[in-house]
Design a protein around this motif. Structure first.
Motif, PDB file in Angstrom:
ATOM      1  N   GLU A  41       0.816  -1.211   0.000  1.00 15.67           N
ATOM      2  CA  GLU A  41       0.000   0.000   0.000  1.00 15.67           C
ATOM      3  C   GLU A  41       0.853   1.266   0.000  1.00 15.67           C
ATOM      4  OE1 GLU A  41      -3.574   2.030   2.673  1.00 15.67           O
ATOM      5  OE2 GLU A  41      -2.808   0.065   3.225  1.00 15.67           O
ATOM      6  N   ALA A  42       1.970   1.250   0.722  1.00 13.66           N
ATOM      7  CA  ALA A  42       2.842   2.427   0.780  1.00 13.66           C
ATOM      8  C   ALA A  42       3.458   2.720  -0.581  1.00 13.66           C
ATOM      9  CB  ALA A  42       3.928   2.228   1.829  1.00 13.66           C
ATOM     10  N   ALA A  43       3.908   1.688  -1.285  1.00 11.63           N
ATOM     11  CA  ALA A  43       4.489   1.886  -2.623  1.00 11.63           C
ATOM     12  C   ALA A  43       3.424   2.418  -3.575  1.00 11.63           C
ATOM     13  CB  ALA A  43       5.080   0.581  -3.140  1.00 11.63           C
ATOM     14  N   GLU A  44       2.217   1.917  -3.466  1.00 10.79           N
ATOM     15  CA  GLU A  44       1.117   2.406  -4.305  1.00 10.79           C
ATOM     16  C   GLU A  44       0.852   3.883  -4.023  1.00 10.79           C
ATOM     17  OE1 GLU A  44      -3.645   1.594  -4.750  1.00 10.79           O
ATOM     18  OE2 GLU A  44      -2.360  -0.128  -4.317  1.00 10.79           O
ATOM     19  N   LEU A  45       0.871   4.270  -2.754  1.00 12.91           N
ATOM     20  CA  LEU A  45       0.686   5.670  -2.382  1.00 12.91           C
ATOM     21  C   LEU A  45       1.759   6.541  -3.033  1.00 12.91           C
ATOM     22  CD1 LEU A  45      -0.038   7.111   1.109  1.00 12.91           C
ATOM     23  CD2 LEU A  45       1.870   7.963  -0.197  1.00 12.91           C
ATOM     24  N   LEU A  46       3.003   6.092  -3.009  1.00 13.71           N
ATOM     25  CA  LEU A  46       4.092   6.866  -3.605  1.00 13.71           C
ATOM     26  C   LEU A  46       3.925   6.987  -5.110  1.00 13.71           C
ATOM     27  CD1 LEU A  46       7.070   5.499  -1.497  1.00 13.71           C
ATOM     28  CD2 LEU A  46       5.891   7.698  -1.253  1.00 13.71           C
ATOM     29  N   HIS A  47       3.519   5.916  -5.774  1.00 15.59           N
ATOM     30  CA  HIS A  47       3.280   5.971  -7.216  1.00 15.59           C
ATOM     31  C   HIS A  47       2.121   6.930  -7.523  1.00 15.59           C
ATOM     32  CE1 HIS A  47       6.177   3.022  -8.630  1.00 15.59           C
ATOM     33  NE2 HIS A  47       5.842   2.248  -7.610  1.00 15.59           N
ATOM     34  N   ASP A  48       1.084   6.927  -6.676  1.00 15.08           N
ATOM     35  CA  ASP A  48      -0.034   7.862  -6.853  1.00 15.08           C
ATOM     36  C   ASP A  48       0.440   9.309  -6.724  1.00 15.08           C
ATOM     37  OD1 ASP A  48      -1.737   5.702  -7.171  1.00 15.08           O
ATOM     38  OD2 ASP A  48      -2.640   5.882  -5.164  1.00 15.08           O
ATOM     39  N   LEU A  49       1.271   9.580  -5.717  1.00 16.93           N
ATOM     40  CA  LEU A  49       1.797  10.937  -5.542  1.00 16.93           C
ATOM     41  C   LEU A  49       2.668  11.352  -6.727  1.00 16.93           C
ATOM     42  CD1 LEU A  49       2.680  11.021  -1.735  1.00 16.93           C
ATOM     43  CD2 LEU A  49       0.886  12.323  -2.892  1.00 16.93           C
ATOM     44  N   GLU A  50       3.408  10.404  -7.281  1.00 16.59           N
ATOM     45  CA  GLU A  50       4.228  10.701  -8.457  1.00 16.59           C
ATOM     46  C   GLU A  50       3.328  11.136  -9.617  1.00 16.59           C
ATOM     47  OE1 GLU A  50       7.989   8.658 -10.691  1.00 16.59           O
ATOM     48  OE2 GLU A  50       6.256   7.370 -10.310  1.00 16.59           O
TER      49      GLU A  50
END
Length: 89
Positions: A41-50
């Motif tokens: 979930e954290a990696a997905e959040l970072l990709h979303d912010l990107e």
């Protein structure tokens, strides 16, 4: 921040980063480096912010490493210095 994916409240973290990213001129010399395992979930959040903040957030996928090891730490720093996002390329 290594193992950032273990943070307790990812939504709160997302909002904190959005506040930071909305006005980057207030933080001209600040870079935040986060370590998170892909697939969570954290990696997905970072990709979303990107996606939300192109040019402000860069996700770099690196293989797993032990940054306590001096060679691995230098390898990571060398890699980051070579990236345009750091302003040092």
């Amino acid at each position: 921040m290594d193992q950032w994916e273990e943070t307790r409240d990812l939504d709160q973290q997302r909002n904190t980063f959005r506040d930071f990213l909305r006005e980057p001129e207030q933080w001209p010399d600040c870079h935040i480096l986060l370590g998170a395992r892909e697939g969570g979930e954290a990696a997905e959040l970072l990709h979303d912010l990107e996606g939300e903040y192109p040019g402000g957030v860069y996700v770099h996928t690196l293989r797993e490493m032990d940054i306590v090891d001096g060679i691995e730490r230098r390898r990571m720093i060398s890699y980051l210095h070579a990236q345009p996002a750091t302003g040092r390329a």
